[in-house]
Scaffold this active site. Structure first.
Site, short mmCIF file in Angstrom:
data_model
loop_
_atom_site.label_atom_id
_atom_site.label_comp_id
_atom_site.label_asym_id
_atom_site.label_seq_id
_atom_site.Cartn_x
_atom_site.Cartn_y
_atom_site.Cartn_z
N LYS A 15 89.18 49.13 0.32
CA LYS A 15 88.12 48.63 1.21
C LYS A 15 87.49 47.34 0.67
CE LYS A 15 85.45 52.30 1.19
NZ LYS A 15 86.21 53.13 0.24
N ARG A 90 78.00 56.40 4.31
CA ARG A 90 78.86 57.40 3.66
C ARG A 90 78.47 58.81 4.05
NH1 ARG A 90 80.57 54.00 -0.92
NH2 ARG A 90 81.93 55.08 -2.35
N ARG A 129 92.42 49.88 -11.99
CA ARG A 129 91.54 48.82 -11.47
C ARG A 129 90.67 48.20 -12.57
NH1 ARG A 129 88.18 50.11 -6.15
NH2 ARG A 129 87.08 51.65 -7.39
N ARG A 162 85.26 50.28 -14.53
CA ARG A 162 84.03 50.96 -14.13
C ARG A 162 84.00 52.37 -14.71
NH1 ARG A 162 84.08 50.18 -7.68
NH2 ARG A 162 83.22 52.27 -7.86
N ARG A 173 84.67 61.99 -7.16
CA ARG A 173 84.40 61.06 -6.05
C ARG A 173 85.24 61.42 -4.82
NH1 ARG A 173 85.47 55.54 -8.71
NH2 ARG A 173 85.01 54.65 -6.67
#
Ligand code: AMP
Length: 216
Positions: A15, A90, A129, A162, A173
């Site tokens: 996203k 969300r 990532r 992160r 998550r």
């Protein structure tokens, strides 16, 4: 009239990457709730300190705090033509709040691209990532490696993993997404604004599909 696009999809589906491309192509603001929280954490604001308690555990920041932060962001002048919303709403409570906020700005949610991919793909994308410390630019050790290890190609700042991208937190998550965000798929499907996009494809193909979806 302003255009508001809500990007839905699991963590790690792309996203953020797609929102940046689309915002540039359509000349709209890019509002990433995760980036706004991370900016507050970096600047050690009260909001940042509060949000960090939830983010590091992979949980959602409470609705009231999140909604206030987005309301403030939407009121800035760069949102006049509209915005791509990435990571917000969300929860159904946030989606209701968004509708009310946009009505205040004389707008509405125009289209909701729902980017999907199998869990194995999103876990792989998150765990490789690397995020840029200064501006949140995103790289991936396999699919989009930086030219120099650990350094952002775009602004030269440090790349970091992160805390919530570590494998243990990613599982939480994804569970939180299934429990709290998936209800939004039905919420927006009922409005006729949902368009499904296959996020398992290459970045460029997802961008093309997304452009088609929002231009129709
Ligand atoms: P993201 O960068 O979108 O993956 O968001 C990172 C983290 O920020 C999430 O795991 C949540 O803890 C928090 N967060 C981001 N957006 C929201 C939201 N709309 N509501 C509640 N928490 C959020």
């Amino acid at each position: 009239m302003a255009i508001f696009i809500v990007l839905l999809g699991p963590p790690g589906v792309g996203k953020g990457t797609q929102a940046k491309i689309l915002a540039q192509a359509k000349n709209l603001a890019h509002i990433s709730s995760g980036d706004l929280f991370r900016e507050n954490i970096k600047n050690q604001t009260e909001l940042g300190k509060h949000a960090k308690l939830f983010i590091d555990k992979g949980e959602l920041v409470p609705d009231d705090v999140t909604i206030d932060m987005i309301r403030e962001r939407l009121s800035r002048p760069d949102c006049k033509p509209g915005a791509i919303l990435d990571g917000f709403p969300r929860t159904p409570v946030q989606a209701d709040a968004l509708e009310k906020m946009l009505a205040e700005f004389n707008g509405q949610v125009n289209v909701v691209p729902y980017i999907t991919a199998p869990e194995s793909i999103v876990v792989g994308r998150i765990s490789g990532r690397w995020t840029c410390r200064s501006n949140g630019h995103i790289f991936h050790q396999m699919f989009n490696p930086p030219k120099a290890d650990g350094i952002c190609d775009i602004d030269g700042s440090e790349l970091y993993q992160r805390e919530d991208d570590k494998v243990e937190t990613v599982t939480i998550r994804i569970r939180v997404y299934l429990e709290q965000t998936i209800p939004l798929v039905d919420y927006y499907r009922k409005t006729g604004k949902l368009v499904e996009i296959n996020g398992a494809q290459a970045v460029e193909q997802v961008s093309r599909d997304l452009c088609l979806a929002v231009n129709n």
